[in-house]
Design a protein around this motif. Structure first.
Motif, PDB file in Angstrom:
ATOM      1  N   ALA A 140       0.853  -1.187   0.000  1.00 30.12           N
ATOM      2  CA  ALA A 140       0.000   0.000   0.000  1.00 30.12           C
ATOM      3  C   ALA A 140       0.890   1.238   0.000  1.00 30.12           C
ATOM      4  O   ALA A 140       2.100   1.153   0.239  1.00 30.12           O
ATOM      5  N   GLU A 141       0.262   2.367  -0.241  1.00 27.15           N
ATOM      6  CA  GLU A 141       0.972   3.632  -0.150  1.00 27.15           C
ATOM      7  C   GLU A 141       1.404   3.835   1.299  1.00 27.15           C
ATOM      8  O   GLU A 141       0.587   3.703   2.220  1.00 27.15           O
ATOM      9  N   GLY A 142       2.672   4.122   1.518  1.00 29.00           N
ATOM     10  CA  GLY A 142       3.198   4.272   2.875  1.00 29.00           C
ATOM     11  C   GLY A 142       2.472   5.321   3.689  1.00 29.00           C
ATOM     12  O   GLY A 142       2.286   5.170   4.889  1.00 29.00           O
ATOM     13  N   SER A 158      -5.082  -7.199   4.952  1.00 25.13           N
ATOM     14  CA  SER A 158      -6.415  -7.193   4.336  1.00 25.13           C
ATOM     15  C   SER A 158      -6.836  -5.818   3.823  1.00 25.13           C
ATOM     16  O   SER A 158      -7.755  -5.716   3.019  1.00 25.13           O
ATOM     17  N   ARG A 159      -6.174  -4.749   4.255  1.00 22.30           N
ATOM     18  CA  ARG A 159      -6.503  -3.396   3.795  1.00 22.30           C
ATOM     19  C   ARG A 159      -5.522  -2.863   2.752  1.00 22.30           C
ATOM     20  O   ARG A 159      -5.623  -1.710   2.340  1.00 22.30           O
ATOM     21  N   CYS A 160      -4.593  -3.683   2.335  1.00 26.16           N
ATOM     22  CA  CYS A 160      -3.597  -3.247   1.347  1.00 26.16           C
ATOM     23  C   CYS A 160      -4.206  -3.181  -0.052  1.00 26.16           C
ATOM     24  O   CYS A 160      -5.136  -3.910  -0.373  1.00 26.16           O
ATOM     25  N   GLN A 161      -3.638  -2.322  -0.883  1.00 26.83           N
ATOM     26  CA  GLN A 161      -4.152  -2.102  -2.231  1.00 26.83           C
ATOM     27  C   GLN A 161      -3.742  -3.189  -3.214  1.00 26.83           C
ATOM     28  O   GLN A 161      -4.395  -3.387  -4.230  1.00 26.83           O
ATOM     29  N   VAL A 162      -2.650  -3.885  -2.927  1.00 27.18           N
ATOM     30  CA  VAL A 162      -2.199  -5.006  -3.740  1.00 27.18           C
ATOM     31  C   VAL A 162      -1.977  -6.171  -2.788  1.00 27.18           C
ATOM     32  O   VAL A 162      -1.284  -6.029  -1.773  1.00 27.18           O
ATOM     33  N   HIS A 221      -6.484  -3.261  -5.945  1.00 23.82           N
ATOM     34  CA  HIS A 221      -7.592  -2.344  -5.727  1.00 23.82           C
ATOM     35  C   HIS A 221      -7.722  -1.402  -6.920  1.00 23.82           C
ATOM     36  O   HIS A 221      -6.726  -0.985  -7.508  1.00 23.82           O
ATOM     37  N   ARG A 222      -8.961  -1.072  -7.275  1.00 22.35           N
ATOM     38  CA  ARG A 222      -9.201  -0.238  -8.456  1.00 22.35           C
ATOM     39  C   ARG A 222      -8.480   1.108  -8.380  1.00 22.35           C
ATOM     40  O   ARG A 222      -8.163   1.690  -9.405  1.00 22.35           O
ATOM     41  N   ASP A 223      -8.216   1.619  -7.186  1.00 21.36           N
ATOM     42  CA  ASP A 223      -7.525   2.901  -7.044  1.00 21.36           C
ATOM     43  C   ASP A 223      -6.103   2.879  -7.596  1.00 21.36           C
ATOM     44  O   ASP A 223      -5.577   3.918  -7.959  1.00 21.36           O
ATOM     45  N   VAL A 224      -5.489   1.709  -7.651  1.00 19.48           N
ATOM     46  CA  VAL A 224      -4.100   1.652  -8.121  1.00 19.48           C
ATOM     47  C   VAL A 224      -3.924   0.874  -9.426  1.00 19.48           C
ATOM     48  O   VAL A 224      -2.824   0.786  -9.944  1.00 19.48           O
TER      49      VAL A 224
END
Length: 152
Positions: free
Chosen positions: A55-57, A68-72, A139-142
């Motif tokens: 995820a973004e730091g 479980s909350r990470c974007q990848v 995640h669709r955001d990334v």
């Protein structure tokens, strides 16, 4: 994963600057990428799962967010080159002590590119080279940011 294999994994993680929280190792790289490697016990049998998350730091409040909350996200079995022998490390049954040392080293070799990723571009390169797309959550955001054409 037996205690010896878990200790060796922990040693490697700490040498790369990861901190430990519960059964997870995490860090924010110099490039601003948050990475977490989590050992998750199965609710049904003696198998454990090795989960990877990025995820973004800046999104890691106080340096921590769960996998479980990470974007990848992906599991060990999505990594190309990880076969049944290496997956046997993740079970407390059926692994003989005589071959666990060599398997742990093979496992570390297989996952080391994921442990050393410093930024999103590096993550994209490792994904392209080492991950089966069908077992990868982005995640669709990334998705566009990473240039991945995965289905919405």
């Amino acid at each position: 994963m037996d205690a010896k294999a878990r200790a060796r994994l922990g040693q490697e993680m700490k040498s790369l600057g990861y901190r430990k929280r519960g059964s997870s190792y995490f860090r924010i790289s110099a490039g601003g990428l948050y990475a977490i490697i989590s050992v998750q016990k199965s609710a049904w049998d003696s198998v454990e799962y090795l989960n990877f998350g990025y995820a973004e730091g800046a999104s890691a409040e106080s340096g921590w967010i769960p996998e479980s909350r990470c974007q990848v996200r992906f599991r060990l079995d999505a990594v190309r080159g990880v076969d049944a022998r290496l997956m046997a490390l993740m079970s407390t049954e059926g692994l003989s002590a005589s071959n666990s040392d060599s398997l742990v080293e093979e496992l570390l070799d297989a996952i080391s590119p994921f442990l050393e990723v410093d930024d999103w571009a590096g993550l994209r390169a490792v994904i392209d080279e080492r991950i089966s797309d069908s077992r990868l959550f982005v995640h669709r955001d990334v998705r566009r940011f990473l240039g991945l054409g995965l289905p919405e």
